[in-house]
Write a protein that holds these residues in place. Structure first.
Motif, mmCIF file in Angstrom:
data_model
loop_
_atom_site.group_PDB
_atom_site.id
_atom_site.type_symbol
_atom_site.label_atom_id
_atom_site.label_comp_id
_atom_site.label_asym_id
_atom_site.label_seq_id
_atom_site.Cartn_x
_atom_site.Cartn_y
_atom_site.Cartn_z
ATOM 1 N N ALA A 1 -42.542 -28.850 6.043
ATOM 2 C CA ALA A 1 -41.725 -29.906 5.201
ATOM 3 C C ALA A 1 -41.227 -29.289 4.023
ATOM 4 N N ALA A 2 -42.014 -28.618 3.070
ATOM 5 C CA ALA A 2 -41.827 -27.996 1.783
ATOM 6 C C ALA A 2 -40.991 -26.967 1.963
ATOM 7 N N LEU A 3 -40.941 -26.222 3.011
ATOM 8 C CA LEU A 3 -40.047 -24.904 3.302
ATOM 9 C C LEU A 3 -38.636 -25.592 3.499
ATOM 10 N N ARG A 4 -38.524 -26.894 4.309
ATOM 11 C CA ARG A 4 -37.206 -27.214 4.678
ATOM 12 C C ARG A 4 -36.634 -27.859 3.573
ATOM 13 N N ASN A 5 -37.515 -28.333 2.581
ATOM 14 C CA ASN A 5 -36.784 -29.177 1.477
ATOM 15 C C ASN A 5 -37.721 -28.810 0.100
ATOM 16 N N PRO A 6 -37.623 -27.593 -0.427
ATOM 17 C CA PRO A 6 -38.384 -27.291 -1.648
ATOM 18 C C PRO A 6 -38.548 -28.213 -2.524
ATOM 19 N N GLY A 7 -37.454 -29.082 -2.996
ATOM 20 C CA GLY A 7 -37.345 -29.903 -4.153
ATOM 21 C C GLY A 7 -38.114 -31.213 -3.754
ATOM 22 N N ALA A 8 -38.454 -31.472 -2.775
ATOM 23 C CA ALA A 8 -39.240 -32.729 -2.401
ATOM 24 C C ALA A 8 -40.636 -32.711 -2.589
ATOM 25 N N ALA A 9 -41.127 -31.343 -2.773
ATOM 26 C CA ALA A 9 -42.465 -31.107 -2.695
ATOM 27 C C ALA A 9 -42.930 -31.163 -4.113
ATOM 28 N N ALA A 10 -41.932 -31.025 -5.269
ATOM 29 C CA ALA A 10 -42.280 -30.952 -6.589
ATOM 30 C C ALA A 10 -42.644 -32.109 -7.020
#
Length: 309
Positions: A300-309
């Motif tokens: 999930a973090a690879l698909r949407n890096p901003g969400a993991a911040a």
């Protein structure tokens, strides 16, 4: 702060809660609440004509399971907005009702204790674990039934909810528990042939991979696929056959199947050995769930890096 550490730690804490406290009484158990609601919703479905019963059963299943998943999604979103010190125990507490290993372990162990007193008490105890007629079972048949239930429900009450939590969080675990409960209530032939068909097929689909993972956790061996295929269930045979082959036992259901026909009849010591093996598999499943949840979070973090911040 990322919610990932909370998600990863929740299965372990929920498992520890299960080990420490087991199941609450029905008046406080969300699964019992759901079962009571499902009983009311489905009360008139079997009386409908087959096409209407099929459609009504499917609609009822979608509304009940979908409603549970939406409720869990909202609860999880709120919990993960809290500080980690509050979010973790509350999320684990919310996950716990989907898990029931201690109860299963203790109920199966109690079968052997009851058999040591006399056969009627053994039959009465194993009747608490299954829906089949146990009135004509001898001591061997009682043990076979208990061990089959132990293996199958290791998946249904432990591995599958952990798997779906790892894949889809609390909504996944709660949806699985709701779907499995509806299968247990509605997924039968006869009166529920049409109204329960969706519940039965959905349970088959959702349990397909977890059942095979359960067999692997039990120590899958050569011949497993062929033995598992002897049961009418597309999934239940996998953990049952894995347990039979691993312990060298023959497990039977009269008129339905015989697993590992060349094995020996289970003896009192085999129940204790099976419980040790399944306990080990249950804790391995917790570790696997953490690893799988980490992989899902990483993807999930690879698909949407901003969400993991």
């Amino acid at each position: 702060m990322s919610a990932t550490p909370v998600i990863l730690a929740a299965p372990l804490l929920a498992a520890l809660l299960d080990r420490a406290f087991g199941e609450p009484r029905n008046a406080l158990h969300p699964v019992a609440w759901f079962g009571a609601l499902a009983k009311r919703v489905g009360a008139h479905l079997p009386a409908l004509a087959p096409p209407w019963a099929l459609c009504g059963g499917a609609l009822a299943w979608a509304l009940l399971v979908g409603g549970v998943a939406l409720l869990a999604a909202g609860l999880q979103a709120w919990l993960l907005s809290l500080p980690a010190w509050a979010a973790l125990p509350l999320l684990a507490l919310a996950l716990k009702p989907a898990l029931a290993w201690r109860m299963l372990h203790d109920e199966v162990a109690a079968v052997e204790t009851a058999l040591a007193r006399d056969l009627p008490q053994g039959r009465a105890q194993v009747a608490r674990l299954c829906s089949r007629d146990v009135s004509r079972l001898d001591a061997t048949g009682v043990r076979e039934t208990a061990l089959e239930t132990l293996a199958e429900n290791l998946n249904d009450a432990w591995v599958a909810p952990l798997f779906w939590f790892a894949v889809a969080g609390l909504p996944g675990a709660w949806a699985w528990r709701a779907a499995n409960t509806l299968d247990a209530m509605w997924g039968y032939r006869g009166r529920w042939e049409w109204a329960g068909r969706c519940a039965a097929r959905a349970d088959d689909l959702l349990a397909w991979l977890p059942a095979r993972l359960t067999a692997l956790l039990l120590g899958a061996s050569r011949g497993l696929r062929a033995e598992a295929a002897r049961t009418p269930s597309p999934n239940g045979g996998w953990p049952m056959a894995a347990l039979a082959l691993r312990l060298g036992l023959r497990l039977r259901k009269s008129g339905a199947y015989e697993l590992n026909a060349g094995g020996r009849a289970p003896q009192p010591a085999d129940t204790a050995q099976a419980l040790r093996l399944c306990t080990r598999a249950a804790w391995l499943a917790v570790g696997w769930a953490v690893v799988l949840a980490a992989a899902v979070a990483a993807a999930a973090a690879l698909r949407n890096p901003g969400a993991a911040a």
